[in-house]
Every structure is written in structure tokens, then in C-alpha cells.
Design a protein around this motif. Structure first.
Motif, PDB file in Angstrom:
ATOM      1  N   TYR A   1      23.714  13.966  83.491  1.00 54.11           N
ATOM      2  CA  TYR A   1      25.007  13.291  83.427  1.00 54.11           C
ATOM      3  C   TYR A   1      25.657  13.506  82.058  1.00 54.11           C
ATOM      4  O   TYR A   1      26.860  13.747  81.968  1.00 54.11           O
ATOM      5  CB  TYR A   1      24.869  11.791  83.711  1.00 54.11           C
ATOM      6  CG  TYR A   1      26.171  11.067  83.520  1.00 54.11           C
ATOM      7  CD1 TYR A   1      27.165  11.124  84.495  1.00 54.11           C
ATOM      8  CD2 TYR A   1      26.440  10.394  82.335  1.00 54.11           C
ATOM      9  CE1 TYR A   1      28.386  10.502  84.304  1.00 54.11           C
ATOM     10  CE2 TYR A   1      27.666   9.774  82.132  1.00 54.11           C
ATOM     11  CZ  TYR A   1      28.624   9.829  83.112  1.00 54.11           C
ATOM     12  OH  TYR A   1      29.848   9.231  82.908  1.00 54.11           O
TER      13      TYR A   1
ATOM     14  N   LYS B   1      18.135  12.190  85.031  1.00 54.42           N
ATOM     15  CA  LYS B   1      19.492  12.028  85.562  1.00 54.42           C
ATOM     16  C   LYS B   1      20.493  11.802  84.416  1.00 54.42           C
ATOM     17  O   LYS B   1      21.603  12.316  84.454  1.00 54.42           O
ATOM     18  CB  LYS B   1      19.559  10.838  86.516  1.00 54.42           C
ATOM     19  CG  LYS B   1      18.904  11.068  87.856  1.00 54.42           C
ATOM     20  CD  LYS B   1      19.066   9.830  88.721  1.00 54.42           C
ATOM     21  CE  LYS B   1      18.370   9.973  90.053  1.00 54.42           C
ATOM     22  NZ  LYS B   1      18.475   8.740  90.855  1.00 54.42           N
ATOM     23  N   ARG B   2      20.062  11.025  83.429  1.00 55.26           N
ATOM     24  CA  ARG B   2      20.961  10.752  82.304  1.00 55.26           C
ATOM     25  C   ARG B   2      21.255  12.029  81.516  1.00 55.26           C
ATOM     26  O   ARG B   2      22.402  12.272  81.129  1.00 55.26           O
ATOM     27  CB  ARG B   2      20.364   9.695  81.380  1.00 55.26           C
ATOM     28  CG  ARG B   2      21.312   9.317  80.254  1.00 55.26           C
ATOM     29  CD  ARG B   2      20.803   8.178  79.425  1.00 55.26           C
ATOM     30  NE  ARG B   2      21.758   7.828  78.375  1.00 55.26           N
ATOM     31  CZ  ARG B   2      21.576   6.857  77.514  1.00 55.26           C
ATOM     32  NH1 ARG B   2      20.489   6.103  77.572  1.00 55.26           N
ATOM     33  NH2 ARG B   2      22.481   6.608  76.588  1.00 55.26           N
TER      34      ARG B   2
ATOM     35  N   THR C   1      21.629   6.001  87.405  1.00 57.37           N
ATOM     36  CA  THR C   1      21.797   7.301  86.746  1.00 57.37           C
ATOM     37  C   THR C   1      21.368   7.244  85.292  1.00 57.37           C
ATOM     38  O   THR C   1      20.651   8.121  84.818  1.00 57.37           O
ATOM     39  CB  THR C   1      23.269   7.764  86.845  1.00 57.37           C
ATOM     40  OG1 THR C   1      23.628   7.885  88.219  1.00 57.37           O
ATOM     41  CG2 THR C   1      23.470   9.099  86.147  1.00 57.37           C
TER      42      THR C   1
ATOM     43  N   TYR D   1      29.298  14.527  81.005  1.00 59.67           N
ATOM     44  CA  TYR D   1      30.066  13.573  80.202  1.00 59.67           C
ATOM     45  C   TYR D   1      30.691  14.259  78.984  1.00 59.67           C
ATOM     46  O   TYR D   1      31.865  14.062  78.688  1.00 59.67           O
ATOM     47  CB  TYR D   1      29.173  12.412  79.775  1.00 59.67           C
ATOM     48  CG  TYR D   1      29.859  11.416  78.880  1.00 59.67           C
ATOM     49  CD1 TYR D   1      30.738  10.476  79.414  1.00 59.67           C
ATOM     50  CD2 TYR D   1      29.648  11.422  77.499  1.00 59.67           C
ATOM     51  CE1 TYR D   1      31.388   9.564  78.603  1.00 59.67           C
ATOM     52  CE2 TYR D   1      30.303  10.507  76.681  1.00 59.67           C
ATOM     53  CZ  TYR D   1      31.162   9.583  77.237  1.00 59.67           C
ATOM     54  OH  TYR D   1      31.810   8.686  76.426  1.00 59.67           O
TER      55      TYR D   1
ATOM     56  N   TRP E   1      29.090  13.200  90.472  1.00 59.16           N
ATOM     57  CA  TRP E   1      29.790  12.957  89.217  1.00 59.16           C
ATOM     58  C   TRP E   1      30.320  14.251  88.612  1.00 59.16           C
ATOM     59  O   TRP E   1      31.117  14.209  87.694  1.00 59.16           O
ATOM     60  CB  TRP E   1      28.875  12.267  88.207  1.00 59.16           C
ATOM     61  CG  TRP E   1      28.322  10.977  88.718  1.00 59.16           C
ATOM     62  CD1 TRP E   1      27.020  10.714  88.997  1.00 59.16           C
ATOM     63  CD2 TRP E   1      29.030   9.788  89.039  1.00 59.16           C
ATOM     64  NE1 TRP E   1      26.879   9.440  89.460  1.00 59.16           N
ATOM     65  CE2 TRP E   1      28.099   8.845  89.490  1.00 59.16           C
ATOM     66  CE3 TRP E   1      30.368   9.425  88.986  1.00 59.16           C
ATOM     67  CZ2 TRP E   1      28.461   7.573  89.895  1.00 59.16           C
ATOM     68  CZ3 TRP E   1      30.720   8.156  89.384  1.00 59.16           C
ATOM     69  CH2 TRP E   1      29.776   7.248  89.833  1.00 59.16           C
TER      70      TRP E   1
END
Length: 189
Positions: free
Chosen positions: A71, A67-68, A61, A75, A4
Motif C-alpha cells: 500500500y 499489505k502495508r 491493510t 501511497y 487501492w
């Protein structure tokens, strides 16, 4: 697993699951089950393997706190990049400034070719200094001018104007239209 972090590969997992970035784990789980049921390959009416796999990966995720968190860093960068892009595109005169710079680059390369047909090139550093534009901003314009066929790289890696570029520069800088020549005072047959 999709990386990602690559800009061209970045997926907005929140948009994919149609949830807010502030959604709690219960909401993520509820929405995931809804979409998983809808897109599961065994669903004869709405099954979609690719969409199902995306939903599962987004869920995996976002349900994991570590993981979040990773991310979410990406983001926020993604959202900020989009904000900056919209802001730059909204500034008045953005395209006009780019056109002026492209014309300046063509003019510089035109003059260099005219002064020395056998050695018409200008290097990156010199082009940066002569144009007054940093290299990272020149890249787009050099790409554009090359793609149009108006400039090219010489054998020794310098930029030089092409015949098409000379024609373009000549067309841009003709200041007195032919109709004005006929009506100018002092013009006689």
C-alpha cells in the motif's frame, strides 16, 4: 476488497484513520479501536456501516506488514501525483499556454477545411507534427474542442473543424474591431 491501486479508487487510508504515514502498529490499533467503537453498526448514536467497513479495511491493510508495504508504494505514487498536479496548476501561464494551443489546433483545422472542403481532416500524427505538441498532451485539448462542438471526427477518423469551430476561429482572430474602422484615417462616408 477495494483495489487501492486504481487511481479513481485510491483511498488515503492514513487520512481515513487520521494518522500519520509514519504511525506505528500500536497507534494504528488504538485509533482503529476508537473509530470501530464510534462507527460500529450497533452504536445507536454514531453507527455507520459504510464508514465502519472502510475503517476495518484500512486497519486490515495497515496492520499487516506485507499489505502495508504494498500500500505504501501506491501511497507514495498518489502523494507524488498530487504534488505534481499542484505544482503544474501553480505554474504561471499554464492555462494561457493551453488556450494558445487550442487556438492553434483550431487554426490548423480551419485552414485545412478552407483549402479542401471535401477532405478537411487531419490525422493524429499530422496534427501532432503540425501543432508541435506530443499526442499525450493533445488528448486533453482534442477532448475539449470536441466537447465544445468545435471539432469532430470525420467518417475516416480524421479531425476536422465544425461550423461552430469556424465561427469560434473567426471570432478569435478578428483583429480590427468595427469601431476602429470608422475612426481610421482615410475612411470616408
Amino acid at each position: 476488497m477495494v483495489d487501492w491501486g486504481e487511481p479513481e479508487m485510491f483511498a488515503d487510508l492514513y487520512e481515513l484513520l487520521e494518522i500519520s504515514p509514519n504511525a506505528n502498529s500500536d497507534t494504528i490499533e488504538r485509533i482503529f479501536r476508537h473509530f470501530a467503537k464510534r462507527y460500529h453498526p450497533d452504536n445507536p448514536e454514531t453507527g455507520d456501516v459504510e464508514r465502519f467497513n472502510e475503517i476495518v479495511e484500512a486497519h486490515d491493510t495497515l496492520k499487516d506488514p506485507v499489505k502495508r508495504a504494498k500500500y505504501d508504494v501506491l501511497y507514495r505514487s498518489f502523494v507524488e501525483l498530487h504534488r505534481e498536479t499542484v505544482a503544474e496548476a501553480s505554474k504561471p501561464g499554464t492555462i494561457e499556454r493551453d488556450v494558445v494551443l487550442q487556438d492553434r489546433l483550431l487554426s490548423l483545422l480551419y485552414v485545412r477545411r478552407r483549402r479542401d472542403v471535401n477532405s478537411p481532416g487531419i490525422g493524429d500524427s499530422e496534427l501532432e507534427a503540425l501543432s508541435g505538441c506530443p499526442r499525450e498532451h493533445l488528448e486533453f485539448h482534442l477532448w475539449y474542442l470536441k466537447a465544445k462542438g468545435w471539432i469532430a471526427k470525420t467518417e475516416n477518423g480524421l479531425y476536422a473543424i465544425t461550423v461552430e469551430g469556424v465561427d469560434r476561429a473567426n471570432a478569435e482572430f478578428q483583429t480590427v474591431p468595427a469601431t476602429n474602422l470608422i475612426t481610421r484615417p482615410g475612411f470616408t462616408d
